[in-house]
Design an enzyme around this catalytic site. Structure first.
Site, PDB file in Angstrom:
ATOM      1  N   ASP A   1     133.494 -34.271 -63.792  1.00 53.40           N
ATOM      2  CA  ASP A   1     133.949 -35.645 -64.007  1.00 53.40           C
ATOM      3  C   ASP A   1     135.287 -35.680 -64.746  1.00 53.40           C
ATOM      4  O   ASP A   1     135.469 -36.413 -65.708  1.00 53.40           O
ATOM      5  CB  ASP A   1     132.888 -36.445 -64.768  1.00 53.40           C
ATOM      6  CG  ASP A   1     133.202 -37.936 -64.857  1.00 53.40           C
ATOM      7  OD1 ASP A   1     133.976 -38.430 -64.010  1.00 53.40           O
ATOM      8  OD2 ASP A   1     132.689 -38.611 -65.778  1.00 53.40           O
TER       9      ASP A   1
ATOM     10  N   GLU B   1     136.061 -47.325 -76.003  1.00 57.41           N
ATOM     11  CA  GLU B   1     136.258 -47.373 -74.563  1.00 57.41           C
ATOM     12  C   GLU B   1     135.072 -48.157 -74.000  1.00 57.41           C
ATOM     13  O   GLU B   1     134.047 -47.595 -73.617  1.00 57.41           O
ATOM     14  CB  GLU B   1     136.325 -45.966 -73.972  1.00 57.41           C
ATOM     15  CG  GLU B   1     136.768 -45.930 -72.516  1.00 57.41           C
ATOM     16  CD  GLU B   1     135.615 -45.911 -71.517  1.00 57.41           C
ATOM     17  OE1 GLU B   1     135.865 -46.206 -70.335  1.00 57.41           O
ATOM     18  OE2 GLU B   1     134.478 -45.594 -71.910  1.00 57.41           O
TER      19      GLU B   1
ATOM     20  N   ASP C   1     134.110 -42.476 -75.832  1.00 59.25           N
ATOM     21  CA  ASP C   1     133.864 -42.712 -74.421  1.00 59.25           C
ATOM     22  C   ASP C   1     132.497 -43.353 -74.187  1.00 59.25           C
ATOM     23  O   ASP C   1     131.498 -42.956 -74.788  1.00 59.25           O
ATOM     24  CB  ASP C   1     133.940 -41.385 -73.665  1.00 59.25           C
ATOM     25  CG  ASP C   1     133.831 -41.565 -72.166  1.00 59.25           C
ATOM     26  OD1 ASP C   1     134.716 -42.207 -71.587  1.00 59.25           O
ATOM     27  OD2 ASP C   1     132.848 -41.068 -71.584  1.00 59.25           O
TER      28      ASP C   1
END
Length: 619
Positions: A135, A320, A278
């Site tokens: 990813d 995020e 994240d």
């Protein structure tokens, strides 16, 4: 403070004598929030007090190991808590491999960053990722070791030092929600370690996963459908929000919080100044909900912020959370319990692109109108593009009654519908869009020389919005050079399902070499963005947290944004020339400016009361 005194002693006892006074002061200020938030999450456990004391002792040891230059920086930033909110700030985001090849190569690009006016560098994941598909580096196998393909931990230390000496803060990703299936925690769980199994959400059959799935969305419905993956070694279904090889962490287990907090502080001790946290919206799971933006996710972030404020107060946290506008302010926390200092304003970014497609600022105006003032000590991250897709669903609230059809029309425009200037690439069944800023704006495309002036204006229009909204504007690697899509990745079977790779190509050496040639496509963008940045730095009204007001305008294609009382951004989001009567904006007199102004197609005009800035920021 009596109830916290034994705990503060656990923190202070392991510190050198010269650090104890400041640590005691910071714990007195932030300890109640830290203890209270963690007690809310884990206080029902019989061993909570012992666990909390161990957490503070570990934090104290990390504080004691913090290098002297970073301790000095902590003290300086405590005395200037708005240091990152200044109009002088300009960020830049890049992958290490694509930007410099290695961490040493990134150090070799510092001169380019300084030339571009950058003083905040976000390097996308550079820690050791999962072998194979990972990813884009967000499937971590280690929170402590640099990816060997990018360098060593010593290289990271040297880069942090070089950036700090150049006046550039370094931001790194801390992936909070998950780890790779080859991370030692996952491997230990798969090998039968019961304690490590509790780091994850594992279910013996489909009963609970099916109940959760009833209200869960899917992040990657094509590439990775569903939110649970059967793992034979575990004998169960593990929660995998993103990809099957990324196992969601179980924050109901206090050991997970302690491990992630320690990982952050160890990286901070290497010189990382900020952390992009994240997938913060996904941290807490609750049946019957979307398992996004849950109250406990904010409790976790508040506790993490309090701990950082005690141990490394010069370090920033950045949320995020790609969520609707109404959910964004919560990630700053409250005055009593702050969370992140920085948060991406994804709705503003998407609404800017939507305004270009529709040649109408209605959605953009709604986003701006519904964005609340920033709390003290906070800033938006304002941006035009990034490594990720543009997910149009963040505008569902602003798009009106027929939101899906309207957003589908915007997406189709950027995917090359008839009459479109854009060269975007669909993502997730067309619900999102990928592409570089230049490609989406139609800039410097083959055979399109006649349209370049208008396309450059569109690029500046969007960057001008990011520069004037009131935040920390963030450039994405290559946008300062007008880099194009990497179409070759679409023919790569490994990357074809994830079209985000079209905006993740290596920095174009030829365009970089042309940056000082204004006759080239790269040079024209570089010069124009440089001029825009210089103008921004001269305007204190553009600092984060400044007053911001939408002005009435009779033409829906025009955005009139007043910053403070003395700076005005007039932006024409249409392909037609528009004449404006300044008096109709009800914002007073602008010395040296005619009563009416003509905005060329896609043009932007910045005005100041002192008459010093009447230059149209277009070619």
């Amino acid at each position: 403070m009596t109830m916290h005194l034994p705990f503060s002693e656990r923190l202070l006892a392991v510190l050198p004598a010269h650090l104890r006074a400041d640590a005691a002061r910071r714990y007195a200020e932030h300890g109640a929030v830290l203890h209270g938030r963690l007690a809310h999450l884990y206080g029902d456990s019989a061993d909570f007090s012992a666990w909390y004391g161990d957490l503070l002792e570990a934090a104290g040891r990390l504080h004691g190991a913090r290098p002297a230059p970073l301790l000095a920086q902590d003290a300086a930033r405590e005395n200037a808590p708005q240091w990152f909110a200044s109009e002088q700030m300009l960020g830049y985001s890049a992958y290490v491999r694509q930007f410099g090849g290695t961490l040493q190569g990134v150090a070799g690009r510092i001169a380019h960053l300084r030339e571009a006016g950058v003083n905040y560098l976000h390097l996308l994941p550079f820690l050791r990722p999962r072998d194979g598909d990972n990813d884009g580096g967000f499937a971590l196998a280690s929170f402590d070791d640099v990816d060997p393909a990018l360098g060593s931990n010593d290289d990271l230390d040297a880069l942090c030092t070089a950036l700090r000496e150049a006046g550039i803060s370094l931001c790194a990703d801390l992936v909070l929600n998950h780890v790779a299936d080859d991370h030692p925690w996952a491997q230990g769980a798969a090998a039968g370690d019961g304690a490590l199994r509790e780091f994850f959400h594992v279910y013996p059959d489909r009963t609970m996963p099916d109940r959760f799935e009833a209200t869960l969305a899917q992040v990657f419905p094509q590439a990775a459908p569903g939110n649970f993956t059967w793992v034979e070694a575990l004998g169960g279904w593990v929660w995998t929000t993103f990809y099957p090889f990324q196992w969601d962490l179980n924050y109901a287990n206090p050991a997970v919080f302690a491990e992630l907090a320690a990982a952050l502080l160890r990286l901070a001790n290497r010189g990382v100044d900020a952390f992009r946290l994240d997938s913060t919206a996904f941290l807490w799971k609750r049946e019957g909900t979307s398992c996004m933006n849950q109250p406990e996710a904010h409790t976790i972030l508040q506790a993490l912020r309090a701990l950082v404020d005690i141990v490394a107060p010069g370090v920033l946290l950045k949320a995020e959370a790609i969520v609707a506008t109404r959910h964004l302010p919560a990630y700053f926390g409250t005055p009593a319990a702050p969370e992140c200092q920085l948060a991406y304003h994804s709705s503003l970014m998407a609404a800017g692109w939507a305004a270009l497609a529709e040649q109408d600022t209605a959605m953009l105006r709604t986003v701006i109108a519904t964005t609340p003032p920033l709390p003290p000590g906070a800033s938006w991250i304002t941006y035009v593009r990034c490594h990720d897709d543009i997910g149009w669903k963040v505008l569902a609230d602003e798009a009106g009654a027929d939101a899906q059809a309207r957003l589908d029309h915007v997406a189709a425009f950027y995917h090359g519908a008839p009459g479109s200037f854009a060269r975007g690439v669909p993502f997730q069944s067309g619900q999102a869009t990928n592409g570089s800023a230049a490609a989406l704006a139609g800039y410097d495309l083959p055979g399109q020389d006649h349209a370049n002036a208008h396309a450059l204006r569109r690029l500046l229009l969007l960057h001008g919005l990011a520069y004037t909204f009131g935040g920390l504007p963030l450039l994405y690697m290559g946008d300062e050079l007008g880099m194009q899509n990497d179409e070759a990745c679409l023919a790569d079977p490994v990357r074809a399902l994830d079209t985000r790779w079209v905006q993740r190509s290596p920095l174009d050496a030829a365009r970089l070499a042309q940056r000082d040639d204004p006759a080239s496509g790269a040079g024209a963008v570089f010069a124009a963005l440089g001029a825009l940045g210089a103008q921004r730095r001269a305007q204190p009204a553009l600092a984060a947290g400044g007053a911001r007001r939408l002005l009435p305008c009779s033409d829906a294609a025009v955005l009139a944004l007043l910053c403070g009382e003395d700076f005005l951004n007039l932006s024409n989001f249409s392909g037609r020339a528009i004449t404006l009567d300044l008096a109709s904006l009800q914002a007073g007199h602008w010395p040296g400016q005619a009563a009416t102004v003509m905005l060329a197609p896609w043009a932007m005009l910045w005005l100041t009361r002192d008459g010093a800035m009447h230059k149209e920021t277009s070619t």
